[in-house]
Design an enzyme around this catalytic site. Structure first.
Site, PDB file in Angstrom:
ATOM      1  N   ASP A  19     -11.594 -45.389   0.683  1.00  0.00           N
ATOM      2  CA  ASP A  19     -11.251 -45.337  -0.735  1.00  0.00           C
ATOM      3  C   ASP A  19     -10.446 -46.562  -1.160  1.00  0.00           C
ATOM      4  O   ASP A  19      -9.276 -46.701  -0.804  1.00  0.00           O
ATOM      5  CB  ASP A  19     -10.455 -44.049  -1.000  1.00  0.00           C
ATOM      6  CG  ASP A  19     -10.232 -43.807  -2.481  1.00  0.00           C
ATOM      7  OD1 ASP A  19     -10.749 -44.573  -3.302  1.00  0.00           O
ATOM      8  OD2 ASP A  19      -9.520 -42.830  -2.811  1.00  0.00           O
ATOM      9  N   ASP A  75      -9.748 -38.719  -9.062  1.00  0.00           N
ATOM     10  CA  ASP A  75      -8.419 -39.185  -8.660  1.00  0.00           C
ATOM     11  C   ASP A  75      -7.336 -38.605  -9.547  1.00  0.00           C
ATOM     12  O   ASP A  75      -7.261 -38.931 -10.735  1.00  0.00           O
ATOM     13  CB  ASP A  75      -8.371 -40.715  -8.742  1.00  0.00           C
ATOM     14  CG  ASP A  75      -9.161 -41.358  -7.619  1.00  0.00           C
ATOM     15  OD1 ASP A  75      -8.861 -41.074  -6.444  1.00  0.00           O
ATOM     16  OD2 ASP A  75     -10.093 -42.134  -7.923  1.00  0.00           O
ATOM     17  N   SER A 124     -15.884 -43.090  -8.105  1.00  0.00           N
ATOM     18  CA  SER A 124     -14.604 -42.608  -8.623  1.00  0.00           C
ATOM     19  C   SER A 124     -14.604 -42.701 -10.139  1.00  0.00           C
ATOM     20  O   SER A 124     -14.685 -43.792 -10.718  1.00  0.00           O
ATOM     21  CB  SER A 124     -13.453 -43.443  -8.067  1.00  0.00           C
ATOM     22  OG  SER A 124     -12.304 -43.188  -8.853  1.00  0.00           O
ATOM     23  N   HIS A 149     -15.945 -38.377  -7.094  1.00  0.00           N
ATOM     24  CA  HIS A 149     -14.573 -38.548  -6.596  1.00  0.00           C
ATOM     25  C   HIS A 149     -13.627 -38.538  -7.798  1.00  0.00           C
ATOM     26  O   HIS A 149     -13.753 -39.358  -8.716  1.00  0.00           O
ATOM     27  CB  HIS A 149     -14.465 -39.863  -5.818  1.00  0.00           C
ATOM     28  CG  HIS A 149     -13.146 -40.090  -5.157  1.00  0.00           C
ATOM     29  ND1 HIS A 149     -12.816 -39.578  -3.918  1.00  0.00           N
ATOM     30  CD2 HIS A 149     -12.054 -40.790  -5.570  1.00  0.00           C
ATOM     31  CE1 HIS A 149     -11.585 -39.945  -3.600  1.00  0.00           C
ATOM     32  NE2 HIS A 149     -11.097 -40.690  -4.580  1.00  0.00           N
ATOM     33  N   MET A 166      -3.449 -38.358 -10.415  1.00  0.00           N
ATOM     34  CA  MET A 166      -2.197 -39.113 -10.229  1.00  0.00           C
ATOM     35  C   MET A 166      -1.132 -38.583 -11.170  1.00  0.00           C
ATOM     36  O   MET A 166      -1.412 -38.333 -12.343  1.00  0.00           O
ATOM     37  CB  MET A 166      -2.440 -40.588 -10.539  1.00  0.00           C
ATOM     38  CG  MET A 166      -3.552 -41.199  -9.712  1.00  0.00           C
ATOM     39  SD  MET A 166      -3.829 -42.897 -10.226  1.00  0.00           S
ATOM     40  CE  MET A 166      -5.144 -43.379  -9.108  1.00  0.00           C
ATOM     41  N   MET A 225      -7.255 -44.612   2.778  1.00  0.00           N
ATOM     42  CA  MET A 225      -7.034 -45.571   1.695  1.00  0.00           C
ATOM     43  C   MET A 225      -7.161 -46.998   2.219  1.00  0.00           C
ATOM     44  O   MET A 225      -6.518 -47.374   3.202  1.00  0.00           O
ATOM     45  CB  MET A 225      -5.631 -45.395   1.091  1.00  0.00           C
ATOM     46  CG  MET A 225      -5.355 -44.040   0.460  1.00  0.00           C
ATOM     47  SD  MET A 225      -6.527 -43.544  -0.800  1.00  0.00           S
ATOM     48  CE  MET A 225      -6.400 -44.897  -1.961  1.00  0.00           C
ATOM     49  N   HIS A 228      -9.081 -35.940  -5.128  1.00  0.00           N
ATOM     50  CA  HIS A 228      -8.083 -36.693  -4.356  1.00  0.00           C
ATOM     51  C   HIS A 228      -6.740 -36.559  -5.072  1.00  0.00           C
ATOM     52  O   HIS A 228      -6.529 -37.139  -6.134  1.00  0.00           O
ATOM     53  CB  HIS A 228      -8.561 -38.152  -4.284  1.00  0.00           C
ATOM     54  CG  HIS A 228      -7.627 -39.084  -3.596  1.00  0.00           C
ATOM     55  ND1 HIS A 228      -7.780 -40.446  -3.631  1.00  0.00           N
ATOM     56  CD2 HIS A 228      -6.513 -38.862  -2.833  1.00  0.00           C
ATOM     57  CE1 HIS A 228      -6.816 -41.024  -2.936  1.00  0.00           C
ATOM     58  NE2 HIS A 228      -6.026 -40.091  -2.451  1.00  0.00           N
ATOM     59  N   MET A 269      -3.089 -37.296  -5.655  1.00  0.00           N
ATOM     60  CA  MET A 269      -1.990 -38.243  -5.416  1.00  0.00           C
ATOM     61  C   MET A 269      -0.805 -37.752  -6.236  1.00  0.00           C
ATOM     62  O   MET A 269      -0.416 -38.345  -7.255  1.00  0.00           O
ATOM     63  CB  MET A 269      -2.422 -39.653  -5.844  1.00  0.00           C
ATOM     64  CG  MET A 269      -3.392 -40.279  -4.860  1.00  0.00           C
ATOM     65  SD  MET A 269      -4.306 -41.670  -5.556  1.00  0.00           S
ATOM     66  CE  MET A 269      -5.639 -40.786  -6.329  1.00  0.00           C
TER      67      MET A 269
HETATM   68  C1  DX5 Z   1      -6.895 -45.403  -5.906  1.00  0.00           C
HETATM   69  C2  DX5 Z   1      -7.953 -44.351  -5.993  1.00  0.00           C
HETATM   70  C3  DX5 Z   1      -9.334 -44.836  -5.798  1.00  0.00           C
HETATM   71  C4  DX5 Z   1      -9.782 -45.808  -6.839  1.00  0.00           C
HETATM   72  C5  DX5 Z   1     -10.904 -46.616  -6.299  1.00  0.00           C
HETATM   73  O1  DX5 Z   1      -5.647 -44.810  -5.869  1.00  0.00           O
HETATM   74  O2  DX5 Z   1      -7.735 -43.358  -4.995  1.00  0.00           O
HETATM   75  O3  DX5 Z   1     -10.248 -43.753  -5.700  1.00  0.00           O
HETATM   76  O4  DX5 Z   1     -10.197 -45.181  -8.022  1.00  0.00           O
HETATM   77  O5  DX5 Z   1     -11.227 -47.585  -7.245  1.00  0.00           O
HETATM   78  P1  DX5 Z   1     -11.917 -48.946  -6.842  1.00  0.00           P
HETATM   79  O6  DX5 Z   1     -13.211 -48.591  -6.165  1.00  0.00           O
HETATM   80  O7  DX5 Z   1     -12.117 -49.618  -8.151  1.00  0.00           O
HETATM   81  O8  DX5 Z   1     -10.998 -49.671  -5.911  1.00  0.00           O
HETATM   82 ZN    ZN Z   2      -9.336 -41.797  -4.615  1.00  0.00          ZN
END
Ligand code: DX5
Ligand code: ZN
Length: 215
Positions: free
Chosen positions: A174, A34, A7, A32, A36, A136, A65, A67
């Site tokens: 994840d 993320d 990620s 990956h 947000m 998750m 991903h 969010m």
């Molecule tokens: C959290 C994200 C994850 C996160 C994982 O909301 O979806 O992808 O970046 O990070 P680690 O591996 O550090 O928990």
């Molecule tokens: Zn993620």
């Protein structure tokens, strides 16, 4: 042998090109990404523009991903940015099946992400129509959290749902994946391991990726 999806949330964004180069030279399978929005989750990360720059550095599978709220407004921008997969949250999409079909009609793979408190059985209807479940193992929003142990039973349950129906859906885990817990996560049925901090804060990220892959 799992697929590994580092990620980029945990990457050094001042050195994003170098971080991507490292992943390209590594055994990592997916990138990956993320996304947000500060509404679906409390944190804000980055959007299609950054995905587009990352896409230019790699031929690897770009797993996005989402969010975010009203996620359907962003399918096209992320397609144009070069995403291979869009995962949308079951909690954020009242018309999940319709949205999944939209993603696929744009030529991308579709994933459904599920937060720790949402029942796994809620995925039954959509499961035949998707490529991946992003399960998750932390509450979405931040990297660097601890793996929630109850996830193990949720993985077993989902594995059964997929296998009993002869489906070809990958289980992606994840959040909080470490070199220590990776093997047990794969043993209960995970196919893809997302890892942010474990990879990017490692003194030897490529070796860490290799180790996760061999879990
Ligand atoms: C959290 C994200 C994850 C996160 C994982 O909301 O979806 O992808 O970046 O990070 P680690 O591996 O550090 O928990
Ligand atoms: Zn993620």
């Amino acid at each position: 042998m799992a697929l590994v999806a580092p990620s980029l949330l945990a990457a050094n964004f001042l050195k994003l090109e170098e971080e991507c180069k490292m992943l390209n030279e590594s055994e990592a399978d997916w990138f990956h990404l993320d996304i947000m929005d500060g509404r679906f989750v409390p944190n804000i990360s980055f959007g299609p523009m950054v995905v587009k720059f990352v896409r230019k550095t790699t031929k690897k599978y770009c797993d996005v991903h989402l969010m975010i709220v009203e996620t359907w407004h962003y399918f096209n921008p992320f397609k144009e940015a070069g995403a291979d997969n869009l995962s949308i949250h079951i909690e954020a999409c009242p018309e999940l099946l319709k949205n999944v079909r939209e993603i696929r009609s744009l030529g991308m793979d579709a994933g459904v992400a599920i937060s720790p408190d949402s029942p796994v059985a809620g995925l039954t209807e959509v499961l035949p129509h998707i490529n991946v479940v992003c399960m998750m193992s932390v509450y979405p929003g931040f990297g660097g959290q601890e793996f929630i142990p109850g996830t193990m039973d949720r993985i077993r349950q989902l594995r059964r749902m997929i296998d009993e129906n002869g489906l070809n859906v990958k289980i992606e885990i994840d959040g909080g994946v470490t070199e220590e817990n990776a093997a047990s996560i794969v043993a209960v049925g995970a196919d893809v391991l997302v890892a942010g901090n474990t990879v990017f804060k490692s003194p030897n990220p490529k070796a860490t990726i290799m180790h996760l892959k061999n879990s």
